[in-house]
Design a protein around this motif. Structure first.
Motif, short mmCIF file in Angstrom:
data_model
loop_
_atom_site.label_atom_id
_atom_site.label_comp_id
_atom_site.label_asym_id
_atom_site.label_seq_id
_atom_site.Cartn_x
_atom_site.Cartn_y
_atom_site.Cartn_z
N ALA A 4 9.94 -9.04 9.93
CA ALA A 4 8.48 -8.93 9.79
C ALA A 4 7.94 -10.26 9.29
O ALA A 4 8.32 -10.73 8.22
CB ALA A 4 8.12 -7.82 8.81
N VAL A 6 4.93 -12.32 7.86
CA VAL A 6 3.65 -12.18 7.17
C VAL A 6 2.90 -13.50 7.28
O VAL A 6 3.39 -14.53 6.79
CB VAL A 6 3.87 -11.81 5.68
N GLN A 73 -3.03 -7.83 8.64
CA GLN A 73 -1.75 -7.24 9.02
C GLN A 73 -1.51 -5.90 8.33
O GLN A 73 -0.88 -5.01 8.89
CB GLN A 73 -0.61 -8.20 8.72
N SER A 74 -1.99 -5.77 7.11
CA SER A 74 -1.84 -4.51 6.37
C SER A 74 -3.17 -3.77 6.23
O SER A 74 -3.26 -2.79 5.49
CB SER A 74 -1.25 -4.78 4.98
N GLU A 142 2.47 0.59 7.24
CA GLU A 142 3.14 -0.25 6.27
C GLU A 142 4.07 -1.24 6.96
O GLU A 142 4.61 -0.96 8.03
CB GLU A 142 3.94 0.60 5.28
N LEU A 143 4.28 -2.40 6.32
CA LEU A 143 5.25 -3.36 6.83
C LEU A 143 6.66 -2.80 6.65
O LEU A 143 6.89 -1.94 5.79
CB LEU A 143 5.13 -4.69 6.09
#
Length: 339
Positions: A4, A6, A73-74, A142-143
């Motif tokens: 993942a 970020v 992203q979140s 969620e990541l």
């Protein structure tokens, strides 16, 4: 396991020196929420969080600031509150729901804790208070699970609208790899260099850190160049390995450990030596801190130690408050291994 990546966020700062600045910060947060497609309920929670934190600063603090960053992203917005004193003598009382900072809409810091999806606060007297609240869109994905928690603050230089710093992190199970880039100077051209560095990192974010620095160097040859540092943190073998060029600084620190991350001389995109790998131990309960040269390098860990097991963004906020140079882009990235 899925890696993942970020992509680093940038904050907008609001000096809360007048009640009107609270409204300005709230409107900025509302625009960020609207761009991510939030509904009225989630946007309303965010508005109350910004109002409570901002009003508290305006009425009770010295040198108060709100820092706001959208994190697409979140699907969340982060609100960081920073002041230079006098501090909150009874934090437990201030956090009690219903204890208001003087007729504010949501009845004080207790409301922030209730309305935000994540909230952490630290205060010392007379040093001041730092807090971070995150409000997330309902049902946001969620990541992937990771062994690390990341906190970061990135601010443009005074009077600039974009930051010449950039950062990104790749999370891969027990490993985290971070790149921090500081484009030469500040403003749009420095931002282009930092963005190019992040783009080069994103093509192979979990790769060898020396190869990452070399790839970034090649990519930046059409830009003004940047200082860069790539760091690999391995929770499984408790190690930190890194490579870089230029004046990115860092520390690995715990209650009993404090070692510096020092990179080679040079500027990626212009001239660097062959990237070399260096390693440090990652002790239990340690933080890894990276920052650009907008933050002074000579800082002590005394005000950081109480925050070792707290939200890493609080550490970034303290370093920014106490050690920013006030003339350049300033970025602090803090990574903590989850216990």
């Amino acid at each position: 396991m899925e890696v993942a990546t970020v992509t680093g966020w940038t904050h907008k700062a609001f000096a809360i020196d007048d009640a009107s600045r609270v409204g300005e910060a709230r409107r900025h947060a509302a625009r960020a929420a609207a761009e991510m497609g939030w509904d009225e309920v989630d946007a309303g929670r965010l508005a109350l969080v910004v109002t409570e934190l901002g009003t508290n600063l305006q009425r009770h603090a010295q040198g108060g600031q709100l820092l706001i960053a959208a994190r697409p992203q979140s699907l969340e917005v982060e609100v960081v509150a920073i002041d230079a004193g006098p501090g909150i003598p009874d934090l437990a009382l201030a956090m009690r729901d219903g204890h208001s900072s003087s007729s504010t809409p949501g009845t004080g810091l207790g409301a922030v804790s209730r309305l935000a999806d994540e909230f952490d606060l630290h205060s010392s007297t007379p040093g001041g208070t730092v807090g971070v609240a995150r409000v997330r869109m309902k049902n946001a994905a969620e990541l992937p699970a990771s062994a690390f928690t990341i906190g970061a603050i990135c601010l443009p230089a005074p009077y600039e609208t974009v930051s010449g710093d950039g950062w990104a992190c790749a999370l891969d199970g027990d490993q985290a790899t971070v790149l921090l880039a500081d484009g030469l100077g500040h403003g749009p051209e420095a931002a282009k260099a930092a963005e190019a560095a992040i783009g080069a990192f994103a093509r192979a974010p979990a790769g060898d850190v020396c190869e990452t620095v070399q790839r970034v160097h090649h990519e930046l040859q059409t830009t003004r160049g940047a200082a860069v540092c790539a760091v690999r943190i391995d929770a499984d073998d408790s190690s930190v390995s890194y490579s870089g060029a230029g004046n990115i600084a860092g520390r690995v620190l715990s209650g009993v450990f404090d070692k510096s991350i020092v990179t080679q001389h040079g500027t990626a995109g212009m001239r660097i030596r062959k990237p070399e790998l260096a390693s440090l131990e990652l002790p239990d309960h340690a933080l890894v801190v990276l920052h650009s040269d907008g933050i002074e390098t000579r800082w002590t860990v005394d005000r950081i130690r109480p925050l070792l097991q707290r939200d890493p963004t609080l550490v970034a906020a303290v370093l920014l408050r106490d050690h920013t140079r006030h003339r350049d882009d300033a970025t602090v990235v803090v990574i903590r291994r989850k216990e």
